[in-house]
Design an enzyme around this catalytic site. Sequence first.
Site, PDB file in Angstrom:
ATOM      1  N   PRO A   1       0.826  -1.210   0.000  1.00 24.74           N
ATOM      2  CA  PRO A   1       0.000   0.000   0.000  1.00 24.74           C
ATOM      3  C   PRO A   1       0.862   1.262   0.000  1.00 24.74           C
ATOM      4  O   PRO A   1       1.633   1.490   0.924  1.00 24.74           O
ATOM      5  CB  PRO A   1      -0.811  -0.092   1.295  1.00 24.74           C
ATOM      6  CG  PRO A   1      -0.646  -1.486   1.773  1.00 24.74           C
ATOM      7  CD  PRO A   1       0.647  -1.964   1.233  1.00 24.74           C
ATOM      8  N   GLU A   2       0.741   2.041  -1.055  1.00 21.82           N
ATOM      9  CA  GLU A   2       1.401   3.347  -1.124  1.00 21.82           C
ATOM     10  C   GLU A   2       0.273   4.388  -1.125  1.00 21.82           C
ATOM     11  O   GLU A   2      -0.871   4.056  -0.818  1.00 21.82           O
ATOM     12  CB  GLU A   2       2.284   3.434  -2.377  1.00 21.82           C
ATOM     13  CG  GLU A   2       3.343   2.313  -2.392  1.00 21.82           C
ATOM     14  CD  GLU A   2       4.253   2.322  -3.612  1.00 21.82           C
ATOM     15  OE1 GLU A   2       4.505   3.410  -4.153  1.00 21.82           O
ATOM     16  OE2 GLU A   2       4.703   1.245  -4.019  1.00 21.82           O
TER      17      GLU A   2
END
Length: 285
Positions: free
Chosen positions: A2-3
Amino acid sequence: MPELPEVETVRRGLATWVVGRRIASVEVRHPRAVRRHVPGPEHFAAAIAGRTVVDVRRRGKYLWLPLDSGDAVLGHLGMSGQMLLQPADAPDEKHLRVRFGFADEGPELRFVDQRTFGGLALSEGGADLPAEIAHIARDPMDPDFSDTAFVAALRRRRTEIKRALLDQSLISGVGNIYADEALWRARLHGLRPTDALTRPAVGRLLGHVRDVLAAATDEGGTSFDALYVNVNGESGYFDRSLAVYGREGLPCRRCAAPIRREPFMNRSSFSCPRCQPRPRGAARG
DNA sequence: CGCAGGCCCTGGTAGC
DNA sequence: TGCTACCAGGGCCTGC
């Protein structure tokens, strides 16, 4: 994994589903999930129970839920963290770590995390901005992010451009996937020294960072498997749009040269050998 | 101080 | 088939 785009997708889902609701119960199923909360799991649960969620905010890859007490529930998804809205009678997920029940008896909020790199904490007085993440730079989607300050700070660094993009104290929200994608768009190899880049070159790179983050957010983020999902358990679609990440040996979308993969900080970097020539003097991966 | 690198975790998969 | 080794990776921490 997750960015910024994935975390923003989760933030939007939480904003829809939990703002204005009063938390009735907090159950910590795995103490590691709240290891950053020094006073311990019991304190974490007691301080949150009875409070109402008033907003959902994000800086870089961090999320927080301001409460009506002025405190906030601060969270990071790590590599595999999920925030899921589930009916209270749904069976427990295998890696359920924390469960929040609401006074309205509607869907529960569940923090599920396979690899336990993520975690939650209560930030005292952190509704506006948790002190725990004051060292995290603004992300490039923040209206108060300063492009000129970023360009200057980056050029003062004595490091390589990809390392700088991943440094959350310089610019937040960018991880391995979007760093590679932005560098490909900017036609820069990640090993290029920061202090040799011109101001316009850094400015163009920043524009590409912003573009790729925005495009991925529009697609609901990137996911390669079921690990990353939004609050309703659905995957994003941006993996279809990736130009280099995970595409070793496949043709560059610009010039058709086969995408190369190189070791980088115990992980991998993907780039086009023709569009992104390795800088002089850089060791071969 | 700035920067580099080790470490934390576990499920999936490649390889034998 | 069943085992082992390795890989993914963000951020904190330590050491230079």
